[in-house]
Design an enzyme around this catalytic site. Structure first.
Site, PDB file in Angstrom:
ATOM      1  N   ARG A  66       0.818  -1.224   0.000  1.00  0.00           N
ATOM      2  CA  ARG A  66       0.000   0.000   0.000  1.00  0.00           C
ATOM      3  C   ARG A  66       0.845   1.264   0.000  1.00  0.00           C
ATOM      4  O   ARG A  66       0.380   2.327  -0.443  1.00  0.00           O
ATOM      5  CB  ARG A  66      -0.996  -0.040   1.160  1.00  0.00           C
ATOM      6  N   GLU A 103       4.634 -11.106  14.742  1.00  0.00           N
ATOM      7  CA  GLU A 103       4.080 -11.685  15.967  1.00  0.00           C
ATOM      8  C   GLU A 103       4.522 -13.157  16.086  1.00  0.00           C
ATOM      9  O   GLU A 103       4.946 -13.612  17.140  1.00  0.00           O
ATOM     10  CB  GLU A 103       2.558 -11.577  15.904  1.00  0.00           C
TER      11      GLU A 103
HETATM   12  P1  AMP Z   1       4.124  -3.245  11.516  1.00  0.00           P
HETATM   13  O1  AMP Z   1       5.382  -3.785  10.908  1.00  0.00           O
HETATM   14  O2  AMP Z   1       3.631  -4.066  12.691  1.00  0.00           O
HETATM   15  O3  AMP Z   1       4.237  -1.763  11.850  1.00  0.00           O
HETATM   16  O4  AMP Z   1       2.969  -3.409  10.430  1.00  0.00           O
HETATM   17  C1  AMP Z   1       2.840  -2.498   9.409  1.00  0.00           C
HETATM   18  C2  AMP Z   1       2.389  -3.133   8.114  1.00  0.00           C
HETATM   19  O5  AMP Z   1       1.300  -4.040   8.317  1.00  0.00           O
HETATM   20  C3  AMP Z   1       1.909  -2.065   7.170  1.00  0.00           C
HETATM   21  O6  AMP Z   1       2.408  -2.345   5.868  1.00  0.00           O
HETATM   22  C4  AMP Z   1       0.403  -2.128   7.252  1.00  0.00           C
HETATM   23  O7  AMP Z   1      -0.143  -1.976   5.969  1.00  0.00           O
HETATM   24  C5  AMP Z   1       0.077  -3.511   7.830  1.00  0.00           C
HETATM   25  N1  AMP Z   1      -0.840  -3.459   8.993  1.00  0.00           N
HETATM   26  C6  AMP Z   1      -0.532  -3.775  10.275  1.00  0.00           C
HETATM   27  N2  AMP Z   1      -1.581  -3.637  11.093  1.00  0.00           N
HETATM   28  C7  AMP Z   1      -2.613  -3.197  10.314  1.00  0.00           C
HETATM   29  C8  AMP Z   1      -3.983  -2.821  10.567  1.00  0.00           C
HETATM   30  N3  AMP Z   1      -4.526  -2.884  11.796  1.00  0.00           N
HETATM   31  N4  AMP Z   1      -4.728  -2.376   9.530  1.00  0.00           N
HETATM   32  C9  AMP Z   1      -4.186  -2.292   8.278  1.00  0.00           C
HETATM   33  N5  AMP Z   1      -2.913  -2.632   7.980  1.00  0.00           N
HETATM   34  C10 AMP Z   1      -2.126  -3.087   8.970  1.00  0.00           C
END
Ligand code: AMP
Length: 182
Positions: A66, A103
């Site tokens: 995205r 996770e």
């Molecule tokens: P992180 O590495 O945990 O910060 O996760 C970020 C990535 O996961 C991004 O590319 C987001 O598009 C996706 N992502 C994580 N959590 C969500 C959520 N609650 N809603 C939409 N996309 C998410």
């Protein structure tokens, strides 16, 4: 460049919450409803353009997938190049890669070795739709720096404040999230 409360509301209201996707307990922030709302998408992109035209950036780097949508549009508006940071195995030329924790288990992202090489010490803005734990963005910012460029800021449409991702990322770059979710 400050986002007005009216502009913030227009963008926020265009993002849809999907409960329990992709698994129970997760509220997925669906930005497809922002993209198909011409007014909201326009308000968002104009704000990003106003903010970042002051930065004298050399490239925008977007995170798979995205981050490509917002990043590529912004790069075109600013008249600079766009660099995709992709999940492992998708880029065809020589890459450098960075692992990060999920996770459960680990994931890996990559960038082309020469992606920023045309401009010495290129100033790069990293962009994605959302920051949660910050694992993906941290790995992406490190990759930009390893590729010989400088990640000057990381920009997200949505920041999840109940996770510590933004604070961790602030140790290596500036962080700007348009909408903070508590
Ligand atoms: P992180 O590495 O945990 O910060 O996760 C970020 C990535 O996961 C991004 O590319 C987001 O598009 C996706 N992502 C994580 N959590 C969500 C959520 N609650 N809603 C939409 N996309 C998410």
């Amino acid at each position: 460049m400050i986002l007005s409360s009216t502009e913030r509301k227009i963008i926020h209201n265009s993002i849809r919450d999907i409960q329990d996707f992709p698994k129970p307990g997760i509220v997925f922030k669906d930005i497809t409803t922002l993209l198909n709302d011409a007014k909201a998408y326009n308000v968002l992109m104009n704000h990003l353009c106003q903010r970042y035209k002051e930065y004298n950036l050399d490239y925008i780097a977007g995170i798979d997938a995205r981050g490509f949508i917002f990043g590529a549009a912004l790069a075109q508006m600013l008249g600079i190049g766009f660099v995709p940071i992709r999940k492992k195995g998708k880029l065809p030329y020589t890459t450098i890669s960075e692992k990060y924790s999920l996770e459960y288990g680990i994931d890996e992202i990559e960038v082309h070795l020469d992606a920023f090489s045309k401009i010495p010490h290129a100033k790069v803005l990293l962009i994605d739709d959302l920051i949660a734990t910050g694992g993906t963005a941290n790995a992406a910012a490190k990759l930009i720096n390893q590729a010989g460029a400088e990640c000057v800021e990381a920009c997200f449409i949505i920041g999840l404040n109940f996770l510590d991702g933004q604070n961790k990322l602030k140790e290596i770059t500036n962080v700007y999230s348009l909408i903070e979710v508590n």
